[in-house]
Design an enzyme around this catalytic site. Structure first.
Site, PDB file in Angstrom:
ATOM      1  N   GLU A  73      10.229  13.273  -0.725  1.00  0.00           N
ATOM      2  CA  GLU A  73      10.935  12.112  -0.178  1.00  0.00           C
ATOM      3  C   GLU A  73      10.038  10.886  -0.278  1.00  0.00           C
ATOM      4  O   GLU A  73       8.934  10.868   0.262  1.00  0.00           O
ATOM      5  CB  GLU A  73      11.311  12.357   1.288  1.00  0.00           C
ATOM      6  CG  GLU A  73      12.092  11.189   1.885  1.00  0.00           C
ATOM      7  CD  GLU A  73      12.504  11.411   3.332  1.00  0.00           C
ATOM      8  OE1 GLU A  73      13.668  11.731   3.587  1.00  0.00           O
ATOM      9  OE2 GLU A  73      11.634  11.282   4.214  1.00  0.00           O
ATOM     10  N   PHE A 114       0.831  -1.210   0.000  1.00  0.00           N
ATOM     11  CA  PHE A 114       0.000   0.000   0.000  1.00  0.00           C
ATOM     12  C   PHE A 114       0.860   1.252   0.000  1.00  0.00           C
ATOM     13  O   PHE A 114       2.081   1.181   0.242  1.00  0.00           O
ATOM     14  CB  PHE A 114      -1.025   0.001   1.142  1.00  0.00           C
ATOM     15  CG  PHE A 114      -0.459   0.020   2.531  1.00  0.00           C
ATOM     16  CD1 PHE A 114      -0.327   1.212   3.228  1.00  0.00           C
ATOM     17  CD2 PHE A 114      -0.076  -1.160   3.152  1.00  0.00           C
ATOM     18  CE1 PHE A 114       0.176   1.224   4.516  1.00  0.00           C
ATOM     19  CE2 PHE A 114       0.426  -1.155   4.453  1.00  0.00           C
ATOM     20  CZ  PHE A 114       0.556   0.048   5.141  1.00  0.00           C
TER      21      PHE A 114
HETATM   22  P1  0O2 Z   1       7.517  12.244   9.719  1.00  0.00           P
HETATM   23  O1  0O2 Z   1       6.339  12.515  10.597  1.00  0.00           O
HETATM   24  O2  0O2 Z   1       7.627  10.807   9.329  1.00  0.00           O
HETATM   25  O3  0O2 Z   1       7.627  13.169   8.588  1.00  0.00           O
HETATM   26  P2  0O2 Z   1      15.663  14.382  10.187  1.00  0.00           P
HETATM   27  O4  0O2 Z   1      14.303  14.724   9.642  1.00  0.00           O
HETATM   28  O5  0O2 Z   1      16.503  15.556  10.517  1.00  0.00           O
HETATM   29  O6  0O2 Z   1      15.570  13.373  11.331  1.00  0.00           O
HETATM   30  P3  0O2 Z   1      16.802  13.869   7.567  1.00  0.00           P
HETATM   31  O7  0O2 Z   1      18.292  13.695   7.415  1.00  0.00           O
HETATM   32  O8  0O2 Z   1      16.186  15.120   7.046  1.00  0.00           O
HETATM   33  O9  0O2 Z   1      16.429  13.571   9.096  1.00  0.00           O
HETATM   34  O10 0O2 Z   1      16.118  12.770   6.778  1.00  0.00           O
HETATM   35  P4  0O2 Z   1      16.035  11.227   6.990  1.00  0.00           P
HETATM   36  O11 0O2 Z   1      16.613  10.766   8.278  1.00  0.00           O
HETATM   37  O12 0O2 Z   1      16.524  10.590   5.738  1.00  0.00           O
HETATM   38  O13 0O2 Z   1      14.450  11.080   7.050  1.00  0.00           O
HETATM   39  C1  0O2 Z   1      13.679  11.635   8.020  1.00  0.00           C
HETATM   40  C2  0O2 Z   1      12.389  10.843   8.061  1.00  0.00           C
HETATM   41  O14 0O2 Z   1      12.717   9.448   8.058  1.00  0.00           O
HETATM   42  C3  0O2 Z   1      11.628  11.060   9.340  1.00  0.00           C
HETATM   43  O15 0O2 Z   1      10.733  12.108   9.178  1.00  0.00           O
HETATM   44  C4  0O2 Z   1      10.921   9.730   9.543  1.00  0.00           C
HETATM   45  O16 0O2 Z   1       9.801   9.625   8.694  1.00  0.00           O
HETATM   46  C5  0O2 Z   1      11.979   8.768   9.044  1.00  0.00           C
HETATM   47  N1  0O2 Z   1      12.923   8.410  10.104  1.00  0.00           N
HETATM   48  C6  0O2 Z   1      14.240   8.643  10.120  1.00  0.00           C
HETATM   49  N2  0O2 Z   1      14.803   8.153  11.226  1.00  0.00           N
HETATM   50  C7  0O2 Z   1      13.828   7.556  11.941  1.00  0.00           C
HETATM   51  C8  0O2 Z   1      13.778   6.838  13.191  1.00  0.00           C
HETATM   52  O17 0O2 Z   1      14.778   6.644  13.880  1.00  0.00           O
HETATM   53  N3  0O2 Z   1      12.558   6.388  13.585  1.00  0.00           N
HETATM   54  C9  0O2 Z   1      11.423   6.568  12.844  1.00  0.00           C
HETATM   55  N4  0O2 Z   1      10.278   6.084  13.311  1.00  0.00           N
HETATM   56  N5  0O2 Z   1      11.426   7.249  11.677  1.00  0.00           N
HETATM   57  C10 0O2 Z   1      12.613   7.729  11.228  1.00  0.00           C
HETATM   58  P5  0O2 Z   1      10.199  12.935  10.432  1.00  0.00           P
HETATM   59  O18 0O2 Z   1      10.259  14.356  10.049  1.00  0.00           O
HETATM   60  O19 0O2 Z   1      10.937  12.519  11.662  1.00  0.00           O
HETATM   61  O20 0O2 Z   1       8.737  12.500  10.681  1.00  0.00           O
END
Ligand code: 0O2
Length: 211
Positions: free
Chosen positions: A139, A41
């Site tokens: 993304e 999905f």
């Molecule tokens: P949402 O609500 O899912 O949008 P950063 O955002 O600074 O942590 P970066 O480098 O911009 O990290 O991008 P990254 O790590 O490639 O991707 C960020 C997103 O990946 C996060 O978005 C989560 O969706 C997911 N993600 C990354 N690391 C983790 C983790 O340890 N646990 C979980 N559950 N998800 C993760 P957001 O903005 O956190 O949230």
């Protein structure tokens, strides 16, 4: 200010709905081939304004740098049954002309310290607006059902603990991430066995017919 956010987020809303529809259409194409369907999905979302503001502060991103400096304002998530499906979809994305990959992050081969696994693809995606074409970043997160289960639970716990987990919980989550990955590996192994059994069966039937 609210109006400005609405205007700013409009192309991202459009990108999310178009990309979600495109991956669902891709799924339908697999369905009619009667072969294995690598997509379970698809969901999409535009990052809420509060999360954008929080990330702008954490990453020191100015308003003027937002469109280039934040890659996940438009986000699409694709869930698959098997790890191999993820890499198959990435390959399909690499061949497409309607989205341009600018970065890939393999958090499956290189899991995050938290235990998080997923494959992230950052694309440039053009949307047609009333004012002309606007290219936005999006993304695409591709993960198995088991990876998604873990990430969903961990994400909701993150809200409660604001990212600072008690040591025991942190270790349990890391352990659970490994258990989820072992499940993925087991399912892949079982799938290989089923495939072999099916191939052997069709070979047997083919030879029977010739007698
Ligand atoms: P949402 O609500 O899912 O949008 P950063 O955002 O600074 O942590 P970066 O480098 O911009 O990290 O991008 P990254 O790590 O490639 O991707 C960020 C997103 O990946 C996060 O978005 C989560 O969706 C997911 N993600 C990354 N690391 C983790 C983790 O340890 N646990 C979980 N559950 N998800 C993760 P957001 O903005 O956190 O949230």
């Amino acid at each position: 200010m609210e109006k400005e956010w609405t205007r700013f987020l409009l192309p991202y809303e459009q990108a999310v709905s178009e990309l979600t529809a495109k991956f669902l259409a891709l799924k339908e194409q697999y369905v009619i081939t009667k072969k294995h369907v690598p997509i379970e999905f698809v969901i999409g979302r535009v990052k809420p304004v509060a999360s954008i503001l929080e990330k702008m502060e954490r990453r020191h991103i100015a308003w003027g740098e937002l469109a280039q400096g934040m890659e996940d304002i438009a986000g699409v998530r694709i869930m698959c049954q098997f790890v191999a499906d993820i890499y198959q979809l990435v390959e399909v994305m690499r061949q497409r002309k309607d989205m341009h990959i600018i970065e890939e992050r393999d958090y499956i081969a290189n899991k995050k310290a938290s235990g998080y696994r997923s494959y992230h693809v950052i694309v440039e995606y053009p949307v047609e607006m009333l004012t002309g074409r606007k290219t936005v970043l999006a993304e695409i997160q591709i993960r198995t059902l088991a990876m998604n289960f873990w990430a969903t639970i961990e994400h909701s716990l993150n809200y409660k603990y604001q990212g600072v987990f008690p040591q025991e919980l942190k270790q349990r989550l890391q352990g659970a991430a490994e258990a989820a990955f072992r499940l993925d590996q087991e399912m892949s192994a079982i799938r290989e066995e089923i495939k072999e059994a099916q191939e052997a069966f069709s070979y047997y039937r083919h030879n029977e017919k010739k007698k």
